[in-house]
Design a protein around this motif. Structure first.
Motif, PDB file in Angstrom:
ATOM      1  N   LYS A   1      14.303  70.028  63.955  1.00 13.78           N
ATOM      2  CA  LYS A   1      14.626  70.634  65.246  1.00 13.78           C
ATOM      3  C   LYS A   1      13.634  70.231  66.329  1.00 13.78           C
ATOM      4  O   LYS A   1      13.970  70.181  67.507  1.00 13.78           O
ATOM      5  N   THR A   2      12.408  69.936  65.919  1.00 12.62           N
ATOM      6  CA  THR A   2      11.387  69.569  66.898  1.00 12.62           C
ATOM      7  C   THR A   2      11.735  68.280  67.629  1.00 12.62           C
ATOM      8  O   THR A   2      11.342  68.087  68.778  1.00 12.62           O
ATOM      9  N   ILE A   3      12.487  67.394  66.980  1.00 18.20           N
ATOM     10  CA  ILE A   3      12.778  66.095  67.573  1.00 18.20           C
ATOM     11  C   ILE A   3      14.030  66.115  68.454  1.00 18.20           C
ATOM     12  O   ILE A   3      14.284  65.166  69.198  1.00 18.20           O
ATOM     13  N   LEU A   4      14.806  67.205  68.399  1.00 21.87           N
ATOM     14  CA  LEU A   4      16.126  67.212  69.047  1.00 21.87           C
ATOM     15  C   LEU A   4      16.057  66.986  70.550  1.00 21.87           C
ATOM     16  O   LEU A   4      16.940  66.356  71.127  1.00 21.87           O
ATOM     17  N   ASN A   5      15.041  67.508  71.229  1.00 21.39           N
ATOM     18  CA  ASN A   5      14.905  67.313  72.676  1.00 21.39           C
ATOM     19  C   ASN A   5      13.715  66.430  73.032  1.00 21.39           C
ATOM     20  O   ASN A   5      13.286  66.395  74.183  1.00 21.39           O
ATOM     21  N   HIS A   6      13.189  65.746  72.035  1.00 21.03           N
ATOM     22  CA  HIS A   6      12.104  64.788  72.250  1.00 21.03           C
ATOM     23  C   HIS A   6      12.732  63.467  72.710  1.00 21.03           C
ATOM     24  O   HIS A   6      13.867  63.155  72.343  1.00 21.03           O
ATOM     25  N   PRO A   7      12.024  62.673  73.548  1.00 20.72           N
ATOM     26  CA  PRO A   7      12.591  61.368  73.947  1.00 20.72           C
ATOM     27  C   PRO A   7      13.039  60.513  72.770  1.00 20.72           C
ATOM     28  O   PRO A   7      13.981  59.728  72.879  1.00 20.72           O
ATOM     29  N   LEU A   8      12.391  60.669  71.600  1.00 20.39           N
ATOM     30  CA  LEU A   8      12.779  59.893  70.421  1.00 20.39           C
ATOM     31  C   LEU A   8      14.213  60.182  69.985  1.00 20.39           C
ATOM     32  O   LEU A   8      14.849  59.348  69.344  1.00 20.39           O
ATOM     33  N   ALA A   9      14.726  61.365  70.327  1.00 21.23           N
ATOM     34  CA  ALA A   9      16.082  61.711  69.922  1.00 21.23           C
ATOM     35  C   ALA A   9      17.109  60.797  70.569  1.00 21.23           C
ATOM     36  O   ALA A   9      18.213  60.625  70.046  1.00 21.23           O
ATOM     37  N   TYR A  10      16.763  60.185  71.707  1.00 24.55           N
ATOM     38  CA  TYR A  10      17.723  59.387  72.462  1.00 24.55           C
ATOM     39  C   TYR A  10      17.491  57.887  72.310  1.00 24.55           C
ATOM     40  O   TYR A  10      18.354  57.094  72.681  1.00 24.55           O
ATOM     41  N   VAL A  11      16.348  57.499  71.774  1.00 29.96           N
ATOM     42  CA  VAL A  11      16.122  56.076  71.507  1.00 29.96           C
ATOM     43  C   VAL A  11      15.742  55.857  70.047  1.00 29.96           C
ATOM     44  O   VAL A  11      15.299  54.780  69.672  1.00 29.96           O
ATOM     45  N   GLY A  12      15.912  56.902  69.239  1.00 30.48           N
ATOM     46  CA  GLY A  12      15.502  56.823  67.842  1.00 30.48           C
ATOM     47  C   GLY A  12      16.200  55.729  67.066  1.00 30.48           C
ATOM     48  O   GLY A  12      15.615  55.115  66.178  1.00 30.48           O
ATOM     49  N   GLY A  13      17.481  55.478  67.388  1.00 29.82           N
ATOM     50  CA  GLY A  13      18.199  54.419  66.684  1.00 29.82           C
ATOM     51  C   GLY A  13      17.535  53.070  66.864  1.00 29.82           C
ATOM     52  O   GLY A  13      17.360  52.314  65.915  1.00 29.82           O
ATOM     53  N   ARG A  14      17.134  52.774  68.100  1.00 23.33           N
ATOM     54  CA  ARG A  14      16.452  51.512  68.391  1.00 23.33           C
ATOM     55  C   ARG A  14      15.107  51.444  67.667  1.00 23.33           C
ATOM     56  O   ARG A  14      14.679  50.372  67.230  1.00 23.33           O
ATOM     57  N   LEU A  15      14.428  52.592  67.567  1.00 23.96           N
ATOM     58  CA  LEU A  15      13.099  52.625  66.951  1.00 23.96           C
ATOM     59  C   LEU A  15      13.166  52.997  65.472  1.00 23.96           C
ATOM     60  O   LEU A  15      12.132  53.227  64.850  1.00 23.96           O
ATOM     61  N   HIS A  16      14.375  53.089  64.914  1.00 18.91           N
ATOM     62  CA  HIS A  16      14.567  53.398  63.495  1.00 18.91           C
ATOM     63  C   HIS A  16      13.996  54.766  63.142  1.00 18.91           C
ATOM     64  O   HIS A  16      13.374  54.950  62.103  1.00 18.91           O
ATOM     65  N   MET A  17      14.189  55.729  64.051  1.00 17.61           N
ATOM     66  CA  MET A  17      13.745  57.096  63.805  1.00 17.61           C
ATOM     67  C   MET A  17      14.967  57.999  63.786  1.00 17.61           C
ATOM     68  O   MET A  17      15.675  58.124  64.782  1.00 17.61           O
ATOM     69  N   SER A  18      15.233  58.613  62.656  1.00 16.80           N
ATOM     70  CA  SER A  18      16.391  59.483  62.494  1.00 16.80           C
ATOM     71  C   SER A  18      16.014  60.915  62.859  1.00 16.80           C
ATOM     72  O   SER A  18      14.850  61.310  62.756  1.00 16.80           O
ATOM     73  N   PRO A  19      17.017  61.741  63.290  1.00 16.14           N
ATOM     74  CA  PRO A  19      16.733  63.175  63.478  1.00 16.14           C
ATOM     75  C   PRO A  19      16.255  63.837  62.187  1.00 16.14           C
ATOM     76  O   PRO A  19      15.647  64.894  62.221  1.00 16.14           O
ATOM     77  N   ARG A  20      16.552  63.190  61.065  1.00 17.52           N
ATOM     78  CA  ARG A  20      16.030  63.679  59.782  1.00 17.52           C
ATOM     79  C   ARG A  20      14.642  63.070  59.571  1.00 17.52           C
ATOM     80  O   ARG A  20      14.453  62.151  58.791  1.00 17.52           O
ATOM     81  N   ALA A  21      13.708  63.578  60.325  1.00 15.30           N
ATOM     82  CA  ALA A  21      12.338  63.068  60.285  1.00 15.30           C
ATOM     83  C   ALA A  21      11.400  64.214  59.958  1.00 15.30           C
ATOM     84  O   ALA A  21      11.708  65.384  60.190  1.00 15.30           O
TER      85      ALA A  21
ATOM     86  N   SER B   1      19.041  48.990  79.340  1.00 18.52           N
ATOM     87  CA  SER B   1      19.933  49.838  78.543  1.00 18.52           C
ATOM     88  C   SER B   1      19.234  51.112  78.096  1.00 18.52           C
ATOM     89  O   SER B   1      19.766  52.221  78.240  1.00 18.52           O
ATOM     90  N   THR B   2      18.030  50.979  77.533  1.00 25.94           N
ATOM     91  CA  THR B   2      17.302  52.152  77.046  1.00 25.94           C
ATOM     92  C   THR B   2      16.887  53.057  78.193  1.00 25.94           C
ATOM     93  O   THR B   2      16.974  54.291  78.085  1.00 25.94           O
ATOM     94  N   VAL B   3      16.444  52.468  79.296  1.00 27.15           N
ATOM     95  CA  VAL B   3      16.061  53.263  80.465  1.00 27.15           C
ATOM     96  C   VAL B   3      17.275  54.032  80.982  1.00 27.15           C
ATOM     97  O   VAL B   3      17.167  55.207  81.370  1.00 27.15           O
ATOM     98  N   PHE B   4      18.464  53.407  80.946  1.00 30.07           N
ATOM     99  CA  PHE B   4      19.697  54.068  81.379  1.00 30.07           C
ATOM    100  C   PHE B   4      20.002  55.273  80.488  1.00 30.07           C
ATOM    101  O   PHE B   4      20.336  56.360  80.974  1.00 30.07           O
ATOM    102  N   VAL B   5      19.871  55.111  79.167  1.00 29.35           N
ATOM    103  CA  VAL B   5      20.138  56.209  78.229  1.00 29.35           C
ATOM    104  C   VAL B   5      19.148  57.352  78.454  1.00 29.35           C
ATOM    105  O   VAL B   5      19.523  58.536  78.478  1.00 29.35           O
ATOM    106  N   LEU B   6      17.871  57.018  78.622  1.00 29.09           N
ATOM    107  CA  LEU B   6      16.862  58.054  78.860  1.00 29.09           C
ATOM    108  C   LEU B   6      17.122  58.789  80.172  1.00 29.09           C
ATOM    109  O   LEU B   6      16.965  60.015  80.245  1.00 29.09           O
ATOM    110  N   ALA B   7      17.531  58.053  81.203  1.00 31.86           N
ATOM    111  CA  ALA B   7      17.816  58.685  82.491  1.00 31.86           C
ATOM    112  C   ALA B   7      19.026  59.611  82.393  1.00 31.86           C
ATOM    113  O   ALA B   7      19.038  60.707  82.964  1.00 31.86           O
ATOM    114  N   LYS B   8      20.047  59.180  81.642  1.00 34.13           N
ATOM    115  CA  LYS B   8      21.257  59.996  81.510  1.00 34.13           C
ATOM    116  C   LYS B   8      20.969  61.301  80.774  1.00 34.13           C
ATOM    117  O   LYS B   8      21.662  62.298  80.971  1.00 34.13           O
ATOM    118  N   ASN B   9      19.939  61.296  79.929  1.00 27.84           N
ATOM    119  CA  ASN B   9      19.581  62.502  79.174  1.00 27.84           C
ATOM    120  C   ASN B   9      18.274  63.120  79.663  1.00 27.84           C
ATOM    121  O   ASN B   9      17.704  63.985  78.988  1.00 27.84           O
TER     122      ASN B   9
END
Length: 409
Positions: free
Chosen positions: A286-306, A80-88
């Protein structure tokens, strides 16, 4: 002739207290003493420069055409996570300056990063959680994916198509090309055929080739094809992914090409070095917006408000100065996404684990990183008696023994 561990151990002096431990660690910090290490060649440009990390214009259109049944298979296989990362994937922005400078701190013998006050490495448990891969548990050794016999790529690809023209276009030398596989998926989906499992297997090859095993320009090796194919059979591939990344880091640290999952590498850097979760921030980072964490942050408990701890670090010289003076306080030893998960360590000092990859057996020394594993650092464990990376020769009796031995350990 191979030496057994007892014979090797006779050459190692017994641990004689904290002073000896500090001296051993001080020796490791002398990366400049390693022949060919890029620590002494700051002018060497190892990244980015490789097309293996370029954008894939065919990736998103292929994934958007996948039927829901095929996507369901990918989720069932733990992708699932690999699919999300690939899509983005085409949106991701890699900070090559930070990647290059942290590779300069990679020790090719211990397979760990040597910081001024401590050692750290990418742990198997961390990688499995970050990428959402099926997690290895003690007692599940039979479910670890590896291959001993020679790999017949056509027998694997035959589940997708049996047309020789398609098979010839998908393979060359010892590599499998991802673009023809994606084109086959697109054509079959447009015809509305219903072979959903074949679509899922073909899509798994593409997304894993891009996210987990980037090695050549839009291609993967036969060995990694075999690893990806085993996912649908319920096999655990975390060891192979991490072993491949370790080998790529060692190659880059010694001036060779970098390969392996740069996405997983940047996720690890983001969670440990670059970002810190803060609940009360009112503006997005803004630094996190295009970082891989932006797309799996929910799973890793990392919000864009970081809070970005390295927002002011710009350019390779600034990154080099920052990482070479990094303190234990600036490195998040136990990120929240780990949830206190137990780190598997060797059963006794000096007995290292080995990661089962298809291309190589890679020494794995989590016990060297006591602070990261959640235990107090009292001694510096002995160096592994295994070679850090041992190239495999598939199909012979010695390889069979080596793989069985690695599974037992």
């Amino acid at each position: 002739m191979k030496r057994n561990y007892l014979a090797f151990a006779e050459d190692i002096p017994a641990y004689s207290g904290p002073k000896a431990a500090r001296e051993t660690y001080a020796d490791l910090k002398q990366l400049s003493a390693i022949p060919g290490h890029i620590y002494t060649r700051p002018e060497l440009q190892i990244l980015p420069g490789q097309r293996r990390f370029s954008k894939m214009p065919w990736l998103v259109p292929m994934l958007e055409l996948l039927p829901p049944m095929s996507i369901g298979h990918l989720k069932e296989w733990g992708l699932s996570t690999v699919f999300v990362l690939a899509k983005n994937y085409n949106k991701l922005v890699h900070v090559w300056e930070s990647v290059t400078t942290i590779v300069e701190l990679w020790h090719p013998q211990t397979n760990s990063f040597i910081f001024p006050e401590f050692e750290a490495t990418i742990l198997l448990e961390e990688l499995e959680i970050m990428l959402g891969l099926p997690r290895y548990q003690r007692g599940e050794e039979s479910a670890i994916s590896y291959t001993v016999e020679q790999i017949n790529s056509w027998s694997i690809l035959a589940y997708i198509t049996t047309k020789k023209n398609d098979l010839y276009s998908m393979t060359s030398g010892m590599h499998v090309h991802l673009l023809p596989i994606a084109q086959w998926i697109i054509s079959q989906c447009k015809r509305k055929t219903t072979n959903y499992t074949a679509f899922a297997k073909a899509a798994a090859i593409c997304i894993c080739g891009v996210i987990l095993f980037p090695e050549a320009d839009g291609a993967i090796s036969f060995g990694n094809l075999s690893i990806i194919d085993s996912i649908s059979e319920g096999m655990k591939i975390g060891q192979a992914v991490l072993g491949f990344l370790y080998a790529g880091l060692t190659s880059a640290a010694l001036g060779g090409p970098f390969y392996g999952s740069v996405v997983a590498f940047e996720l690890w850097m983001g969670m440990h070095v670059q970002f810190r979760a803060v609940e009360d921030l009112t503006t997005e980072c803004k630094t996190i917006l295009n970082h891989p964490l932006a797309y799996v942050g929910g799973r890793l408990h990392m919000s864009p408000r970081a809070w970005c701890k390295t927002a002011q670090v710009k350019g390779i010289q600034a990154w080099r100065q920052y990482l070479r003076s990094l303190t234990m306080a600036d490195f998040d030893m136990r990120p929240r996404f780990m949830h206190g998960r137990t780190i598997h360590l060797p059963q006794c000092a000096g007995l290292a684990l080995r990661l089962l990859g298809n291309g190589a057996l890679v020494s794995y020394n989590p016990d060297r990183c006591h602070l990261q594993c959640g235990a107090a650092r009292t001694v510096v464990p002995l160096l592994s008696h295994f070679p850090p990376i041992q190239e495999r020769k598939r199909g012979d009796a010695q390889d069979e023994r080596d793989m069985r031995s690695a599974i037992v350990h």
